[in-house]
Design a protein around this motif. Structure first.
Motif, PDB file in Angstrom:
ATOM      1  N   ALA A  88       1.961 -59.580   4.555  1.00 56.44           N
ATOM      2  CA  ALA A  88       0.974 -60.190   3.777  1.00 56.44           C
ATOM      3  C   ALA A  88       0.409 -61.426   4.036  1.00 56.44           C
ATOM      4  CB  ALA A  88       1.071 -59.951   2.324  1.00 56.44           C
ATOM      5  N   LEU A  89       1.554 -62.276   4.305  1.00 61.31           N
ATOM      6  CA  LEU A  89       1.396 -63.831   4.576  1.00 61.31           C
ATOM      7  C   LEU A  89       0.341 -64.035   5.976  1.00 61.31           C
ATOM      8  CD1 LEU A  89       4.782 -65.343   3.622  1.00 61.31           C
ATOM      9  CD2 LEU A  89       2.496 -65.950   2.708  1.00 61.31           C
ATOM     10  N   GLN A  90       0.314 -63.108   6.800  1.00 60.62           N
ATOM     11  CA  GLN A  90      -0.642 -63.147   7.982  1.00 60.62           C
ATOM     12  C   GLN A  90      -2.032 -63.345   7.642  1.00 60.62           C
ATOM     13  OE1 GLN A  90       0.708 -59.251  10.052  1.00 60.62           O
ATOM     14  NE2 GLN A  90       1.753 -60.700  11.432  1.00 60.62           N
ATOM     15  N   THR A  91      -2.501 -62.875   6.393  1.00 60.28           N
ATOM     16  CA  THR A  91      -3.937 -63.021   5.977  1.00 60.28           C
ATOM     17  C   THR A  91      -3.987 -63.414   4.651  1.00 60.28           C
ATOM     18  OG1 THR A  91      -3.617 -60.502   5.425  1.00 60.28           O
ATOM     19  CG2 THR A  91      -4.517 -60.906   7.554  1.00 60.28           C
ATOM     20  N   VAL A  92      -2.809 -64.033   3.995  1.00 61.39           N
ATOM     21  CA  VAL A  92      -2.860 -64.444   2.529  1.00 61.39           C
ATOM     22  C   VAL A  92      -2.195 -65.993   2.519  1.00 61.39           C
ATOM     23  CG1 VAL A  92      -1.846 -64.147   0.390  1.00 61.39           C
ATOM     24  CG2 VAL A  92      -2.959 -62.489   1.637  1.00 61.39           C
ATOM     25  N   SER A  93      -2.505 -66.709   2.055  1.00 66.53           N
ATOM     26  CA  SER A  93      -2.137 -68.142   1.822  1.00 66.53           C
ATOM     27  C   SER A  93      -0.625 -68.253   1.116  1.00 66.53           C
ATOM     28  CB  SER A  93      -3.124 -69.281   1.140  1.00 66.53           C
ATOM     29  OG  SER A  93      -2.957 -68.980  -0.078  1.00 66.53           O
ATOM     30  N   SER A  94       0.114 -69.090   1.575  1.00 68.04           N
ATOM     31  CA  SER A  94       1.558 -69.288   1.079  1.00 68.04           C
ATOM     32  C   SER A  94       1.454 -69.499  -0.500  1.00 68.04           C
ATOM     33  CB  SER A  94       2.527 -70.396   1.646  1.00 68.04           C
ATOM     34  OG  SER A  94       1.712 -71.552   1.521  1.00 68.04           O
ATOM     35  N   GLY A  95       0.158 -70.099  -0.772  1.00 66.27           N
ATOM     36  CA  GLY A  95       0.041 -70.554  -2.325  1.00 66.27           C
ATOM     37  C   GLY A  95      -0.085 -69.382  -3.192  1.00 66.27           C
ATOM     38  N   ILE A  96      -1.048 -68.377  -2.604  1.00 65.79           N
ATOM     39  CA  ILE A  96      -1.204 -67.014  -3.429  1.00 65.79           C
ATOM     40  C   ILE A  96       0.208 -66.419  -3.484  1.00 65.79           C
ATOM     41  CG2 ILE A  96      -2.555 -64.904  -3.121  1.00 65.79           C
ATOM     42  CD1 ILE A  96      -4.910 -66.485  -2.291  1.00 65.79           C
ATOM     43  N   PHE A  97       0.939 -66.388  -2.292  1.00 67.27           N
ATOM     44  CA  PHE A  97       2.178 -65.768  -2.405  1.00 67.27           C
ATOM     45  C   PHE A  97       2.953 -66.185  -3.230  1.00 67.27           C
ATOM     46  CE2 PHE A  97       6.438 -65.025  -1.222  1.00 67.27           C
ATOM     47  CZ  PHE A  97       6.367 -63.838  -0.666  1.00 67.27           C
ATOM     48  N   ASN A  98       3.035 -67.638  -3.407  1.00 68.41           N
ATOM     49  CA  ASN A  98       3.741 -68.124  -4.662  1.00 68.41           C
ATOM     50  C   ASN A  98       3.460 -67.871  -5.976  1.00 68.41           C
ATOM     51  OD1 ASN A  98       6.235 -69.425  -3.320  1.00 68.41           O
ATOM     52  ND2 ASN A  98       4.798 -70.972  -2.423  1.00 68.41           N
ATOM     53  N   LEU A  99       2.071 -67.839  -6.159  1.00 66.71           N
ATOM     54  CA  LEU A  99       1.334 -67.481  -7.442  1.00 66.71           C
ATOM     55  C   LEU A  99       1.833 -66.100  -8.060  1.00 66.71           C
ATOM     56  CD1 LEU A  99      -0.219 -68.920  -9.730  1.00 66.71           C
ATOM     57  CD2 LEU A  99      -2.258 -68.012  -8.572  1.00 66.71           C
ATOM     58  N   PHE A 100       2.005 -65.042  -7.149  1.00 66.41           N
ATOM     59  CA  PHE A 100       2.421 -63.733  -7.510  1.00 66.41           C
ATOM     60  C   PHE A 100       3.714 -63.651  -7.932  1.00 66.41           C
ATOM     61  CE2 PHE A 100      -1.908 -62.459  -5.750  1.00 66.41           C
ATOM     62  CZ  PHE A 100      -2.016 -61.186  -6.200  1.00 66.41           C
ATOM     63  N   LEU A 247      11.862 -71.320 -12.215  1.00 65.73           N
ATOM     64  CA  LEU A 247      11.261 -70.233 -11.366  1.00 65.73           C
ATOM     65  C   LEU A 247       9.820 -69.879 -11.442  1.00 65.73           C
ATOM     66  CD1 LEU A 247      12.131 -67.925  -9.118  1.00 65.73           C
ATOM     67  CD2 LEU A 247      12.595 -66.310 -11.050  1.00 65.73           C
ATOM     68  N   VAL A 248       9.563 -69.925 -12.783  1.00 64.31           N
ATOM     69  CA  VAL A 248       8.168 -69.789 -13.341  1.00 64.31           C
ATOM     70  C   VAL A 248       7.151 -70.811 -12.743  1.00 64.31           C
ATOM     71  CG1 VAL A 248       6.463 -69.927 -15.170  1.00 64.31           C
ATOM     72  CG2 VAL A 248       8.555 -68.577 -15.404  1.00 64.31           C
ATOM     73  N   LEU A 249       7.867 -72.260 -12.553  1.00 68.09           N
ATOM     74  CA  LEU A 249       6.990 -73.331 -12.058  1.00 68.09           C
ATOM     75  C   LEU A 249       6.749 -73.518 -10.628  1.00 68.09           C
ATOM     76  CD1 LEU A 249       8.583 -76.228 -14.128  1.00 68.09           C
ATOM     77  CD2 LEU A 249       6.159 -75.092 -14.148  1.00 68.09           C
ATOM     78  N   ASN A 250       7.229 -72.218  -9.922  1.00 68.62           N
ATOM     79  CA  ASN A 250       7.313 -72.181  -8.415  1.00 68.62           C
ATOM     80  C   ASN A 250       6.002 -72.306  -7.694  1.00 68.62           C
ATOM     81  OD1 ASN A 250       8.163 -71.082  -5.559  1.00 68.62           O
ATOM     82  ND2 ASN A 250       6.935 -69.307  -6.316  1.00 68.62           N
ATOM     83  N   GLY A 273      -7.091 -71.581 -11.772  1.00 68.73           N
ATOM     84  CA  GLY A 273      -6.368 -70.290 -12.003  1.00 68.73           C
ATOM     85  C   GLY A 273      -4.889 -70.520 -12.114  1.00 68.73           C
ATOM     86  N   THR A 274      -4.191 -71.507 -11.387  1.00 67.08           N
ATOM     87  CA  THR A 274      -2.711 -71.627 -11.569  1.00 67.08           C
ATOM     88  C   THR A 274      -2.422 -72.106 -13.186  1.00 67.08           C
ATOM     89  OG1 THR A 274      -2.571 -72.356  -9.285  1.00 67.08           O
ATOM     90  CG2 THR A 274      -0.848 -72.964 -10.880  1.00 67.08           C
ATOM     91  N   LEU A 275      -3.323 -72.922 -13.811  1.00 69.58           N
ATOM     92  CA  LEU A 275      -3.267 -73.206 -15.190  1.00 69.58           C
ATOM     93  C   LEU A 275      -3.184 -72.070 -16.040  1.00 69.58           C
ATOM     94  CD1 LEU A 275      -4.964 -76.924 -15.234  1.00 69.58           C
ATOM     95  CD2 LEU A 275      -2.517 -76.315 -15.226  1.00 69.58           C
ATOM     96  N   VAL A 276      -4.285 -71.058 -15.870  1.00 70.48           N
ATOM     97  CA  VAL A 276      -4.227 -70.000 -16.572  1.00 70.48           C
ATOM     98  C   VAL A 276      -3.262 -69.059 -16.576  1.00 70.48           C
ATOM     99  CG1 VAL A 276      -5.784 -68.047 -16.872  1.00 70.48           C
ATOM    100  CG2 VAL A 276      -6.966 -69.997 -16.516  1.00 70.48           C
ATOM    101  N   VAL A 277      -2.681 -69.077 -15.315  1.00 70.27           N
ATOM    102  CA  VAL A 277      -1.545 -67.894 -15.115  1.00 70.27           C
ATOM    103  C   VAL A 277      -0.246 -68.722 -15.775  1.00 70.27           C
ATOM    104  CG1 VAL A 277       0.369 -67.389 -13.547  1.00 70.27           C
ATOM    105  CG2 VAL A 277      -2.025 -67.056 -12.722  1.00 70.27           C
ATOM    106  N   LEU A 278      -0.115 -70.043 -15.592  1.00 73.68           N
ATOM    107  CA  LEU A 278       1.019 -70.487 -16.353  1.00 73.68           C
ATOM    108  C   LEU A 278       0.886 -70.161 -17.971  1.00 73.68           C
ATOM    109  CD1 LEU A 278       1.707 -73.742 -14.294  1.00 73.68           C
ATOM    110  CD2 LEU A 278       3.144 -71.451 -14.318  1.00 73.68           C
ATOM    111  N   PHE A 279      -0.315 -70.521 -18.418  1.00 72.67           N
ATOM    112  CA  PHE A 279      -0.402 -70.536 -19.877  1.00 72.67           C
ATOM    113  C   PHE A 279      -0.438 -68.980 -20.203  1.00 72.67           C
ATOM    114  CE2 PHE A 279      -3.584 -69.474 -23.283  1.00 72.67           C
ATOM    115  CZ  PHE A 279      -3.055 -70.305 -24.379  1.00 72.67           C
ATOM    116  N   GLY A 280      -0.667 -68.151 -19.499  1.00 77.81           N
ATOM    117  CA  GLY A 280      -0.457 -66.804 -19.687  1.00 77.81           C
ATOM    118  C   GLY A 280       1.056 -66.254 -19.860  1.00 77.81           C
TER     119      GLY A 280
END
Length: 302
Positions: A88-100, A247-250, A273-280
């Motif tokens: 997946a990292l071939q076509t997805v950013s590392s930031g999005i990977f970490n967010l998932f 781990l959640v702050l990754n 988006g990151t703030l919304v994920v962390l709030f959730g």
């Protein structure tokens, strides 16, 4: 929190977030499954050497039933999670990977609801919805601008689902083994299983033995698979809930590291988006500021 534990927690968060970044770097020199196979075979061999030679007699070998379970955990938590993640990292950013990664807690809750009847509270449902909205806010612009691919996002989702299934199995079977033994054999079986698809799918692809390749191996084997896992166990032993908070702050650390190292932009969509994920996650109770020494949280083997 003592200054030492604060510094160690920050160190763990930064190193954990660096995993996706160093994988992106390694992909410049070798195909994904080959990278993962080499990493896990080397790390597994070193961990077995530590357990059964250096610490001979302290850690007994798993029995037949335990080996079968460890095989499935290796398939799910190592082969599929990190194998699909690398592709997946071939076509997805590392930031999005970490967010998932933190959203794995929600997928685990849904699987536990379906297969073992574990209830989900209204706060947890609300947290799930909010966090998934946050993921959409971050990922949609990158898809619209062709910076990520649908296939990459789907593979990333499958990788996280695989890790959630592995977590569910781990909880259900209640292995009476040291966490170090479990993670060692997960890595070993994961690497052995990866040999087959790596040979079938990537045997004709070239490997460039440069600083990116050897840097990836050193960082992923010694810093991530050995040092940071032991640091995780230390944090768990000190306070399991606070360890889970690190781990959640990754994702935050991931975006901060990816900007200067990989040149991945931090946009307004990324921040919101990151703030919304962390709030959730906070809303659902996955971020907990209370201390607990008894809650057992399974470490993921990134």
């Amino acid at each position: 929190m003592q200054r030492k534990d604060l510094l160690l927690g920050l160190l763990f968060t930064v190193l954990y977030a660096s995993g996706a970044i160093v994988m992106k770097i390694g992909l410049q020199s070798a195909p994904p499954l080959t990278l993962a196979t080499i990493r896990f075979l080397i790390a597994g061999a070193l961990l077995i050497l530590y357990l059964y030679v250096i610490k001979r007699g302290k850690y007994p070998l798993p029995n037949k039933r335990e080996f079968i379970i460890l095989f499935w955990l290796g398939l799910l938590n190592t082969t599929l999670f990190l194998g699909l993640g690398l592709i997946a990292l071939q076509t997805v950013s590392s930031g999005i990977f970490n967010l998932f990664i933190p959203v794995n807690a929600f997928l685990y809750a849904l699987l536990a609801l379906v297969f073992i009847g574990q209830s989900i509270t209204q706060k947890e449902w609300g947290g799930m919805i909010v966090s998934f909205i946050g993921l959409f806010v971050v990922t949609y612009p990158t898809l619209a601008e062709s910076k990520s691919s649908i296939v990459g996002i789907i593979l990333l989702i499958c990788a996280v689902i695989s890790m959630a299934v592995g977590s569910l199995i781990y909880k259900r079977v209640n292995l009476q083994l040291s966490t170090l033994v479990v993670n060692t054999w997960q890595v070993v079986f994961g690497g052995l299983i990866l040999i087959i698809p790596a040979l079938l799918l990537e045997s004709g692809e070239s490997i460039t033995f440069d600083i990116n390749f050897f840097g990836y191996l050193f960082w992923s084997v010694f810093v991530l698979s050995i040092f940071n896992i032991n640091l995780w166990f230390y944090l768990l032993k000190k306070d399991a809930i606070k360890a889970n908070n690190w781990l959640v702050l990754n994702p935050v650390a991931g975006f901060i590291l990816a900007a200067p190292i990989l040149g991945e932009p931090i946009t307004m969509y990324t921040i919101v988006g990151t703030l919304v994920v962390l709030f959730g996650l906070y809303l659902s109770g996955n971020i907990n500021i209370k201390s607990s020494e008894s809650k057992n949280i399974k470490a993921c083997s990134k």
